[in-house]
Design a protein around this motif. Structure first.
Motif, PDB file in Angstrom:
ATOM      1  N   LYS A  51      12.179   1.109   5.633  1.00 26.19           N
ATOM      2  CA  LYS A  51      12.691   2.435   5.691  1.00 26.19           C
ATOM      3  C   LYS A  51      11.793   3.359   5.031  1.00 26.19           C
ATOM      4  O   LYS A  51      12.220   4.200   4.453  1.00 26.19           O
ATOM      5  CB  LYS A  51      14.064   2.656   5.211  1.00 26.19           C
ATOM      6  CG  LYS A  51      15.255   1.813   6.126  1.00 26.19           C
ATOM      7  CD  LYS A  51      16.515   1.873   5.348  1.00 26.19           C
ATOM      8  CE  LYS A  51      17.676   1.161   6.095  1.00 26.19           C
ATOM      9  NZ  LYS A  51      17.438  -0.293   6.131  1.00 26.19           N
ATOM     10  N   VAL A  52      10.520   3.523   5.273  1.00 24.74           N
ATOM     11  CA  VAL A  52       9.528   4.421   4.644  1.00 24.74           C
ATOM     12  C   VAL A  52       8.618   4.952   6.186  1.00 24.74           C
ATOM     13  O   VAL A  52       8.622   4.143   7.191  1.00 24.74           O
ATOM     14  CB  VAL A  52       8.648   3.657   3.974  1.00 24.74           C
ATOM     15  CG1 VAL A  52       9.323   3.382   2.799  1.00 24.74           C
ATOM     16  CG2 VAL A  52       7.896   2.467   4.522  1.00 24.74           C
ATOM     17  N   PRO A  53       8.039   5.984   5.827  1.00 31.00           N
ATOM     18  CA  PRO A  53       7.214   6.333   7.149  1.00 31.00           C
ATOM     19  C   PRO A  53       5.955   5.297   7.089  1.00 31.00           C
ATOM     20  O   PRO A  53       5.680   4.813   6.413  1.00 31.00           O
ATOM     21  CB  PRO A  53       6.543   7.919   6.566  1.00 31.00           C
ATOM     22  CG  PRO A  53       6.825   8.045   5.225  1.00 31.00           C
ATOM     23  CD  PRO A  53       8.129   6.872   4.794  1.00 31.00           C
ATOM     24  N   LYS A  54       5.192   5.437   8.259  1.00 28.38           N
ATOM     25  CA  LYS A  54       4.342   4.595   8.507  1.00 28.38           C
ATOM     26  C   LYS A  54       3.102   4.929   7.801  1.00 28.38           C
ATOM     27  O   LYS A  54       2.260   3.986   7.436  1.00 28.38           O
ATOM     28  CB  LYS A  54       3.752   4.710   9.960  1.00 28.38           C
ATOM     29  CG  LYS A  54       4.458   4.372  10.950  1.00 28.38           C
ATOM     30  CD  LYS A  54       4.300   4.684  12.576  1.00 28.38           C
ATOM     31  CE  LYS A  54       5.248   4.327  13.454  1.00 28.38           C
ATOM     32  NZ  LYS A  54       4.569   4.523  14.799  1.00 28.38           N
ATOM     33  N   SER A  55       2.952   6.233   7.250  1.00 31.85           N
ATOM     34  CA  SER A  55       1.949   6.558   6.250  1.00 31.85           C
ATOM     35  C   SER A  55       1.920   5.621   4.843  1.00 31.85           C
ATOM     36  O   SER A  55       1.030   5.781   4.124  1.00 31.85           O
ATOM     37  CB  SER A  55       1.761   8.051   5.995  1.00 31.85           C
ATOM     38  OG  SER A  55       3.016   8.600   5.602  1.00 31.85           O
ATOM     39  N   ALA A  56       2.967   5.120   4.819  1.00 31.35           N
ATOM     40  CA  ALA A  56       3.453   4.476   3.464  1.00 31.35           C
ATOM     41  C   ALA A  56       2.901   3.151   3.552  1.00 31.35           C
ATOM     42  O   ALA A  56       3.145   2.347   2.533  1.00 31.35           O
ATOM     43  CB  ALA A  56       4.955   4.617   3.135  1.00 31.35           C
ATOM     44  N   ILE A  57       2.430   2.518   4.595  1.00 32.19           N
ATOM     45  CA  ILE A  57       2.102   1.352   4.782  1.00 32.19           C
ATOM     46  C   ILE A  57       0.685   1.215   4.879  1.00 32.19           C
ATOM     47  O   ILE A  57      -0.096   2.009   5.599  1.00 32.19           O
ATOM     48  CB  ILE A  57       2.787   0.724   6.029  1.00 32.19           C
ATOM     49  CG1 ILE A  57       4.128   0.789   6.170  1.00 32.19           C
ATOM     50  CG2 ILE A  57       2.365  -0.865   6.254  1.00 32.19           C
ATOM     51  CD1 ILE A  57       5.033   0.000   5.474  1.00 32.19           C
TER      52      ILE A  57
END
Length: 84
Positions: A51-57
């Motif tokens: 449950k995080v934005p793709k930019s957090a991966i």
């Protein structure tokens, strides 16, 4: 931030994420490992799971390997109001 060891299995019939006993993840992806498609699918799937934005991966190592180290910027829980 958490870092996970991830074993990717591209060209699978279904998408799935399995947590292994050692804390690593086995991820089944539909995409083939061509032109970064499997990596993009992996990032999207992990973003949904955590449950995080793709930019957090971020894939820290193993861009062209089945074994990867993936960093997830997980926000600490801001509320401690759990009602169970």
């Amino acid at each position: 931030m958490k870092i996970f060891a991830v074993k990717v299995k591209p060209n699978s019939k279904q998408q799935s994420i399995e947590e292994q006993p050692d804390g690593s993840l086995a991820v089944h992806l539909k995409s083939p490992p061509v032109d970064g498609k499997a990596n993009q699918e992996l990032i999207g799937l992990l973003a949904k799971k955590f449950k995080v934005p793709k930019s957090a991966i971020a894939i820290k190592s193993g861009l062209s390997s089945r074994n990867k180290l993936v960093e997830v910027a997980i926000e600490p829980a801001t509320h401690t109001n759990s009602q169970k």
